[in-house]
Each structure stands twice: as C-alpha cells, then as structure tokens.
Design a protein around this motif. Structure first.
Motif, PDB file in Angstrom:
ATOM      1  N   SER A 136       0.789  -1.216  -0.015  1.00 37.42           N
ATOM      2  CA  SER A 136       0.019  -0.031  -0.062  1.00 37.42           C
ATOM      3  C   SER A 136       0.922   1.333   0.172  1.00 37.42           C
ATOM      4  O   SER A 136       0.492   2.149   0.525  1.00 37.42           O
ATOM      5  N   LEU A 185      -7.190 -10.601   5.056  1.00 38.91           N
ATOM      6  CA  LEU A 185      -7.236 -10.079   3.814  1.00 38.91           C
ATOM      7  C   LEU A 185      -6.794  -8.598   3.997  1.00 38.91           C
ATOM      8  O   LEU A 185      -7.652  -7.991   4.559  1.00 38.91           O
ATOM      9  N   LEU A 226      -6.703  -5.088   2.552  1.00 36.19           N
ATOM     10  CA  LEU A 226      -7.438  -4.224   1.717  1.00 36.19           C
ATOM     11  C   LEU A 226      -6.599  -3.006   1.251  1.00 36.19           C
ATOM     12  O   LEU A 226      -7.356  -2.421   0.372  1.00 36.19           O
ATOM     13  N   LEU A 236      -9.496   1.814   0.860  1.00 36.73           N
ATOM     14  CA  LEU A 236     -10.443   1.310   0.051  1.00 36.73           C
ATOM     15  C   LEU A 236     -10.480   2.490  -0.836  1.00 36.73           C
ATOM     16  O   LEU A 236     -10.077   3.765  -1.032  1.00 36.73           O
ATOM     17  N   ARG A 259     -15.889   1.516  -4.032  1.00 38.98           N
ATOM     18  CA  ARG A 259     -15.832   1.225  -2.285  1.00 38.98           C
ATOM     19  C   ARG A 259     -16.810   0.166  -2.053  1.00 38.98           C
ATOM     20  O   ARG A 259     -16.528  -0.618  -1.674  1.00 38.98           O
ATOM     21  N   LEU A 290     -16.465  -3.159  -3.647  1.00 34.96           N
ATOM     22  CA  LEU A 290     -15.176  -3.884  -3.173  1.00 34.96           C
ATOM     23  C   LEU A 290     -15.739  -4.696  -2.007  1.00 34.96           C
ATOM     24  O   LEU A 290     -15.349  -5.741  -1.532  1.00 34.96           O
ATOM     25  N   LEU A 291     -16.604  -3.634  -0.892  1.00 35.72           N
ATOM     26  CA  LEU A 291     -16.853  -4.441   0.173  1.00 35.72           C
ATOM     27  C   LEU A 291     -17.906  -5.511  -0.062  1.00 35.72           C
ATOM     28  O   LEU A 291     -18.082  -6.471   0.656  1.00 35.72           O
ATOM     29  N   VAL A 311     -16.216  -8.706  -0.532  1.00 40.68           N
ATOM     30  CA  VAL A 311     -15.637  -9.542   0.426  1.00 40.68           C
ATOM     31  C   VAL A 311     -16.375  -9.627   1.718  1.00 40.68           C
ATOM     32  O   VAL A 311     -15.937 -10.004   2.754  1.00 40.68           O
ATOM     33  N   LEU A 348     -10.533  -8.926   8.185  1.00 46.33           N
ATOM     34  CA  LEU A 348     -10.114  -7.881   7.357  1.00 46.33           C
ATOM     35  C   LEU A 348      -9.249  -6.775   7.769  1.00 46.33           C
ATOM     36  O   LEU A 348      -9.583  -6.312   8.825  1.00 46.33           O
ATOM     37  N   LEU A 399      -7.620  -2.834   7.027  1.00 44.54           N
ATOM     38  CA  LEU A 399      -7.482  -1.802   5.810  1.00 44.54           C
ATOM     39  C   LEU A 399      -7.151  -0.535   6.430  1.00 44.54           C
ATOM     40  O   LEU A 399      -7.123  -0.291   7.928  1.00 44.54           O
TER      41      LEU A 399
END
Length: 284
Positions: free
Chosen positions: A98, A139, A141, A144, A151, A154-155, A158, A165, A167
C-alpha cells in the motif's frame, strides 16, 4: 546483508522498511543498509531526511513515488545495471505494501537485478498483533477506493469472506468508510488502531455501529488502521423434507415419538418441540 561490492555484475536494490511513527523502531539492519548504499530512492525526500539526520547518515537522495514517471524508473534501473546499490524507502512502513515501489521492484526483477528485502515496521502486522483477532488468515484491503460506488462494490465482494479484514483509512474519509462498512458488512467486531506507535496512539476493541456513532460526533484525527472480524459462515437452511425423512426413518425403526423428536432436534439443530410436532403429524 548482501554484498555492496562494486565488482558485482549488477547492483542491488534493497527494499527497506522504515518506522511508521516512532523512529526508534528502525532496525539495525536498515540503518546499516542506508549507510552503505550508493543512493536512496525515497517516496518523499524530506521525510527520509528526518530519519537520516536522526541517525547521522549522509547519502544522496532521489524522489520516487506513485506519480514518478517511467523515465525515473528507467533511470534507477540503469543505475542498478551499472552496479549501483540503491535503497528504496517509503514515508512509513514497507515499500510496495500500500505504498510506492512496485514498478521499480518489478523492472529490477525482470532485468535480473538482485532485490533484497530489509524487513521491519508495518502497520498491517502491528495492528493485527494488538487486535485480538485471528491473524492466521487475513485479507489486506489497503486504502479502499475513494469513489463511493467502487468502495461499496469492493465491500460487497469481501462481505462473505471468512478471514479477518485489515484496511487503512485517512481521517477525512473515515466517516464515509465506516458508514459503508456498517451497512454492507453488518455490525461486526472491529479493532480501531489510530496513530500506531505515535504519541497519541489508540487501540480499541469495539463494533462498527459504535465506531460509526462515535465519529458522527467526533472529528477523526490521525491515521487509522481497522481490523475487522471475518464473516461467520452460516449453516444452510434446514429443509422440512429432510427433517420428515429422518423422522420417518426413526419411527419406522420403532423409535417412540418422544425419542425420535429428541434425536431429530439434535441432528438438525432445531427446537425439540418443532421436531415433536412434525413426528406427530407423520404418525397420523
């Protein structure tokens, strides 16, 4: 640490993790690497300079970030091919996670240049370690999407994932993100990690609904990492015909209505009264 000898056919690209807040979290190996390389490619040279000055390191710096042109990547690759050693650093944490760095690493690997990880601080692993969540499978992310529809899409992807999760989120987008998380994922347990390793560090185990409510009335400040529990797998619905077939089999074997209902309730995880009523109906 890999050799920095100028006699090598190619140079070496060192991917160096740097502190995410507290400069004392830097590793001895990273400092040793930064002292020995020929050049440091930094996401923001001003941020990198603070770290270098803190430990008395003087090395040439060049900016390399997500908006750098392909020309800058080619230049750094040419330096590596010519035998130079380069340290790649981002503002905080590990390059490529990221954070900028992927194009240079990929091109170096394709060119046969040695790429060496110099691991260290990471907000992902730091947050997981204090979250109280299952870190066996998770996972990541990252950040986002800024666009609301992207957004939410994507949610949705998952929502059924049973893994923890993780993020990142910035303060000015936190409210919108929390709203979408709560709406789409449901009211799950979440660990809020704010300003990790910094003076105003906060770690709190809470729920998405409580967090959403909190920041409706409180201005978000700092950088956020959210660790959210994964989806709990739901059992398939019990079909009446399956229950009836099992009851019929037991009754045909001579089981009493009472005992057949008890065994059926245990087998299908349904109330005993429900199984008993269905057994009586089958006997009529």
């Amino acid at each position: 640490m890999s050799s920095l000898s100028s006699g090598a056919r190619h140079g070496v690209l060192f991917v160096c993790a740097t502190p995410i807040g507290n400069l004392q979290d830097v590793t001895l190996r990273v400092l040793d690497t930064l002292r020995q390389v020929d050049l440091i490619a930094a996401e923001d040279t001003r941020v990198a300079l603070k770290l270098l000055n803190r430990f008395g390191i003087r090395k040439p710096l060049i900016s390399y970030h997500q908006h750098s042109s392909p020309r800058r990547t080619r230049y750094l690759l040419e330096r590596l091919r010519a035998g130079a050693s380069i340290a790649l650093v981002c503002n905080a944490g590990t390059p490529g996670v990221s954070d900028p760095g992927v194009p240079l690493v990929r091109e170096a690997l394709k060119a046969g240049v040695q790429v060496v990880p110099v691991p260290g601080p990471s907000a992902v692993t730091a947050a997981l370690s204090v979250s109280g969540m299952d870190g066996q499978r998770f996972l990541f992310l990252g950040f986002l999407p800024r666009n609301r529809k992207e957004r939410q899409a994507l949610l949705e992807q998952v929502r059924a994932v049973p893994f923890t999760l993780v993020l990142y989120e910035s303060p000015h987008r936190l409210r919108a993100t929390l709203h979408d998380l709560w709406t789409i994922l449901g009211d799950r347990t979440v660990t809020l990690c704010r300003e990790l390793t910094k003076v105003h560090e906060e770690i709190a185990l809470t729920t998405l609904s409580a967090l959403h409510k909190r920041f409706e009335n409180e201005e978000p400040v700092g950088e956020f990492t959210l660790v959210i529990e994964g989806a709990v797998p739901s059992s398939p619905p019990v079909r009446d015909e399956d229950v009836d077939a099992f009851l019929h089999q037991l009754l045909a074997q001579g089981w009493s209505v009472r005992d057949a209902a008890k065994e059926t309730a245990r087998r299908f995880s349904i109330p005993r009264a429900v199984a008993y009523r269905r057994a009586l109906q089958l006997q009529r």
